[in-house]
Design a protein around this motif. Sequence first.
Motif, mmCIF file in Angstrom:
data_model
loop_
_atom_site.group_PDB
_atom_site.id
_atom_site.type_symbol
_atom_site.label_atom_id
_atom_site.label_comp_id
_atom_site.label_asym_id
_atom_site.label_seq_id
_atom_site.Cartn_x
_atom_site.Cartn_y
_atom_site.Cartn_z
ATOM 1 N N LEU A 124 0.827 -1.206 0.000
ATOM 2 C CA LEU A 124 0.000 0.000 0.000
ATOM 3 C C LEU A 124 0.855 1.247 0.000
ATOM 4 C CD1 LEU A 124 -2.726 -0.699 2.697
ATOM 5 C CD2 LEU A 124 -2.832 -0.949 0.250
ATOM 6 N N PHE A 132 -3.114 5.384 -7.101
ATOM 7 C CA PHE A 132 -4.162 5.222 -6.091
ATOM 8 C C PHE A 132 -5.413 6.003 -6.498
ATOM 9 C CE2 PHE A 132 -6.378 6.846 -2.284
ATOM 10 C CZ PHE A 132 -6.841 5.644 -1.785
ATOM 11 N N LEU A 190 -11.344 -1.740 -3.743
ATOM 12 C CA LEU A 190 -9.946 -1.333 -3.530
ATOM 13 C C LEU A 190 -9.083 -2.559 -3.238
ATOM 14 C CD1 LEU A 190 -10.466 1.922 -1.450
ATOM 15 C CD2 LEU A 190 -9.519 1.777 -3.752
ATOM 16 N N GLU A 191 -9.616 -3.475 -2.454
ATOM 17 C CA GLU A 191 -8.854 -4.677 -2.128
ATOM 18 C C GLU A 191 -8.477 -5.449 -3.387
ATOM 19 O OE1 GLU A 191 -9.638 -7.186 1.431
ATOM 20 O OE2 GLU A 191 -10.462 -8.548 -0.065
ATOM 21 N N TRP A 194 -6.038 -2.761 -5.588
ATOM 22 C CA TRP A 194 -4.969 -1.946 -5.002
ATOM 23 C C TRP A 194 -3.957 -2.843 -4.332
ATOM 24 C CZ3 TRP A 194 -6.200 1.438 -0.050
ATOM 25 C CH2 TRP A 194 -5.081 2.185 0.299
#
Lengths: 195, 93
Positions: A124, A132, A190-191, A194
Amino acid sequence: MPGRNAPLNPEGWVENHSDYLYNYAMSRLYNAELCEDLVQETFLSALSGMDKFQGKSTERTWLVSILKHKIIDHLRKKSRAQQQEFIEHADYAKKGSQPFNVEGAHKGMWSPDHAPHDWNIDALKKIEDEEFMRILHACIERLPDKFAAIFVMRMIEELETELICKENNITASNLWVILHRAKIQMRECLEKNWI
Amino acid sequence: MLQNMLKSIMISCEKATELVAKKEVTKLSIKEKIGIKLHLFHCYLCRRYYNQLQIISNHISKLNKKIKGSTFFFTLNTSQKSKLQEVIKNKIN
């Protein structure tokens, strides 16, 4: 008292503020054409309302406040286009994608396909801001319009509860239900993209 | 009696995640507050969910700070700028 107010310099606006305003709008709406238009509209509204500038803030702060109104206006239109009943009957994005078990002994517990995975925090941290933002907005884009508009107002524009409710013509409990569903979907999206 | 009390306070993951969202918008009752605390204490998935939401909002507000501090991720090109300049010039005259 002439001269007390910081003077406005419209000829310098493009050079001094256009990138700032465009960047600001893009971080909220992520649509190049729309954001370019909003910057232009901001300058035009500012020119018509120059007499309203009281010099209490800087030229930039004043221009940003005009742009903010335009962004909220855009989001409100997007949100209001979707019927009120939609909130009450709002389902998660797709049928059969219920994040929690609907029946059985594990009713109300995370369903195995949707339970949060363990995130690799180092990955991250390494992601570029631009990347992002791209993923964030791709995920926002997948939300129903009303959820998307309200998610942006709350999470990015950081507006107060009362204002969001007023702009979208919803109650505070509508608001948290919508935010809850939006966040469940956003987290999962997002999981997947990202992490 | 204690068992009944506990039963009324124990909540599902669905309810717990809902309350996490509700808390951001409005005040929770004492019962709801205890319900969340108890649930998060024993449910690692909801703890994880809660932490991840915080990671997401921290990331967004970090970006917002950069933008307020004039970090440009997106800029207009020269032709877009001259178009804007033209629009302003026309309006002034």
